[in-house]
Design an enzyme around this catalytic site. Structure first.
Site, PDB file in Angstrom:
ATOM      1  CG  ASP A   1       5.612   4.056   1.942  1.00 11.11           C
ATOM      2  OD1 ASP A   1       5.562   4.760   2.968  1.00 11.11           O
ATOM      3  OD2 ASP A   1       4.649   3.946   1.153  1.00 11.11           O
TER       4      ASP A   1
ATOM      5  CE  LYS B   1      -1.110   6.954   7.018  1.00 11.69           C
ATOM      6  NZ  LYS B   1      -0.711   5.890   6.105  1.00 11.69           N
TER       7      LYS B   1
ATOM      8  CG  PHE C   1      -1.840   1.280   1.114  1.00 11.84           C
ATOM      9  CD1 PHE C   1      -3.010   1.251   0.369  1.00 11.84           C
ATOM     10  CD2 PHE C   1      -1.473   2.479   1.713  1.00 11.84           C
ATOM     11  CE1 PHE C   1      -3.813   2.387   0.226  1.00 11.84           C
ATOM     12  CE2 PHE C   1      -2.258   3.618   1.575  1.00 11.84           C
ATOM     13  CZ  PHE C   1      -3.428   3.583   0.843  1.00 11.84           C
TER      14      PHE C   1
HETATM   15  C1  LIG Z   1      -0.920   5.994   4.606  1.00 15.40           C
HETATM   16  C2  LIG Z   1       0.140   5.471   3.719  1.00 15.40           C
HETATM   17  C3  LIG Z   1       0.423   6.089   2.477  1.00 15.40           C
HETATM   18  C4  LIG Z   1      -0.404   7.211   1.935  1.00 15.40           C
HETATM   19  O1  LIG Z   1      -0.372   8.349   2.742  1.00 15.40           O
HETATM   20  P1  LIG Z   1      -1.552   9.431   2.620  1.00 15.40           P
HETATM   21  O2  LIG Z   1      -1.153  10.527   3.567  1.00 15.40           O
HETATM   22  O3  LIG Z   1      -2.834   8.742   2.985  1.00 15.40           O
HETATM   23  O4  LIG Z   1      -1.572   9.905   1.205  1.00 15.40           O
HETATM   24  C5  LIG Z   1       1.470   5.576   1.729  1.00 15.40           C
HETATM   25  N1  LIG Z   1       2.212   4.549   2.171  1.00 15.40           N
HETATM   26  C6  LIG Z   1       1.973   3.939   3.355  1.00 15.40           C
HETATM   27  C7  LIG Z   1       2.861   2.825   3.804  1.00 15.40           C
HETATM   28  C8  LIG Z   1       0.919   4.365   4.162  1.00 15.40           C
HETATM   29  O5  LIG Z   1       0.658   3.739   5.311  1.00 15.40           O
END
Ligand SMILES: *Cc1c(COP(=O)(O)O)cnc(C)c1O
Length: 413
Positions: free
Chosen positions: A241, A270, A156
């Site tokens: 990520d 985040k 994701f």
């Molecule tokens: C939440 C998340 C995203 C996307 O971030 P947003 O602020 O919702 O655009 C991308 N990668 C990972 C691993 C995430 O948990």
């Protein structure tokens, strides 16, 4: 009538609606791309959130780890208010006095040479993909338009068209094609598959050290370390990520530290802004980030002074309140307690730090609804997984209180 309600909401004396009335409005006028629990939150402090009926809940999701620092952290709030009085947005057409300090502080904290600030996590991922391609053409010498990026199944990384182009979740892709070429998918945690997928045109390997949205999926021990070595051997960028796994969640500042490696690029978001604001960033070397020249990439809001002030305070709280260390210590308490739960419906308990998934043999939604009635907010991920990720400021006694209730609920199903 909507007009009346909007009018009332602008008064100092607010007219309060009931839970059912708020839900009716939301369902009538809002796009239903989410299926939230039917709790209408009106305020929150620390680990606690309060609904419009005055009920209190312990937040066991922490906005997908965006509020690792706890809700409405007073120091981040103060920074946000103070900066809001001064200047909030300059655009990057002019400089501001917060961005350079944010750059310096995140460099000092992480050791990466340079930073590219963006807003949502998705935008930072997009930026990292663009950078990896640019690097492939300008530094590695990949022929034009031939760059490949390797990703993992069940990833994701966001929901833009380029990112869903390499999703393995059918729902994320359904109805959104045509998709972007240039991606290869390997099984998560499979070193041999990574080795086999690399070609002379491979620019990067993009990976979550722990897959959050997939249900806190852990790769085999040593995977990241071997992946880093393979990338280095083949002149491929390793992109971590850590939007969800980073900033303390797993018991280290970043999850990659558990394997003693350092990625070539790091994506954060985040908790970078403690839930106050969308702030994200790509961190990397001068070799990579130095490839962007004026006009190559940008964002009206990226690096704005309000975002930078909030991010600076958010990072300071993570360090000074020892949130990564707390996550490691309390994570041990949590897992020990979780393993005592006796339920034939539990298939697996996994995770790291204050980040756990309980995989059940049936739907998790009714369990989350039962937890809500017990004063705990957690959310199912996929059909049968409950993710536990409380704010990292949680006190041990509150954690144990919630785990007692969790045990009662799980042993009752
Ligand atoms: C939440 C998340 C995203 C996307 O971030 P947003 O602020 O919702 O655009 C991308 N990668 C990972 C691993 C995430 O948990």
């Amino acid at each position: 009538m909507a007009a009346t309600i909007l009018h009332h909401d602008t008064e100092t004396e607010q007219q309060k609606l009931s839970t059912a009335e708020y839900i009716r409005l939301e369902d009538q006028y809002g796009t239903k791309n989410y299926k939230p629990l039917d709790v209408v939150v009106e305020r929150a402090q620390g680990v606690w959130v309060y609904d419009v009926e005055g009920r209190r809940y312990l937040d066991f999701l922490a906005a997908y780890s965006a509020v690792n620092q706890g809700h409405c952290h007073p120091r981040i709030l103060a920074a946000m208010l103070e900066q809001s009085h001064r200047v909030t947005l300059t655009s990057r057409a002019f400089r501001n006095d917060q961005l350079p300090l944010f750059y310096k502080e995140i460099h000092d904290l992480t050791g990466f040479e340079m930073t590219l600030p963006m807003n949502s996590g998705t935008e930072a991922v997009e930026s990292a993909l663009k950078l990896a391609r640019k690097w492939a053409y300008k530094v590695k010498g990949v022929p034009e338009n031939q760059a490949e990026i390797i990703v993992c199944a069940n990833n994701f990384h966001g929901r833009t068209i380029s990112i869903i182009s390499f999703s393995t979740d059918a729902q994320y892709r359904d109805g959104f094609g045509p998709f972007l070429p240039g991606f290869k998918i390997i099984p998560f945690g499979d070193v041999a598959a990574l080795r086999a997928a690399i070609t002379p045109n491979t620019a990067a390997f993009l990976v979550e050290p722990i897959q959050g949205e997939a249900g806190v999926l852990m790769p085999p021990d040593g995977f990241l370390k071997e992946a880093a070595a393979i990338c280095k051997e083949n002149h491929v960028l390793l992109i971590a990520d850590e939007i969800q796994s980073g900033l303390g969640r797993t018991g280290k500042l970043f999850a990659y530290e558990h394997e003693g490696i350092k990625p070539d690029m790091l994506i954060v978001g985040k908790a970078l802004a403690g839930g106050f604001y969308p702030v994200s960033a790509v961190l990397s070397s001068r070799e990579v980030l130095g490839l962007l020249h004026p006009g190559d990439h940008g964002s009206t809001f990226g690096g704005n002074p309000l975002a930078c002030a909030v991010a600076r305070a958010s990072l300071r709280v993570i360090v000074e309140e020892r949130l990564a260390e707390r996550s490691a210590e309390l994570g041990l308490v949590m897992f020990e307690r979780l393993r005592k739960i006796k339920s034939p419906h539990i298939r697996e308990i996994r995770g790291r730090g204050l980040w756990a998934a309980i995989e059940l043999d049936g739907p998790a939604r009714p369990v989350c609804e039962a937890l809500m009635r017990e004063g705990i907010l957690a959310k199912e991920t996929h059909d049968n997984v409950i993710r536990l990720a409380p704010p990292l400021i949680i006190e041990k006694e509150d954690l144990l209180w919630a785990l007692d209730r969790l045990q009662t609920v799980l042993e009752g199903i």
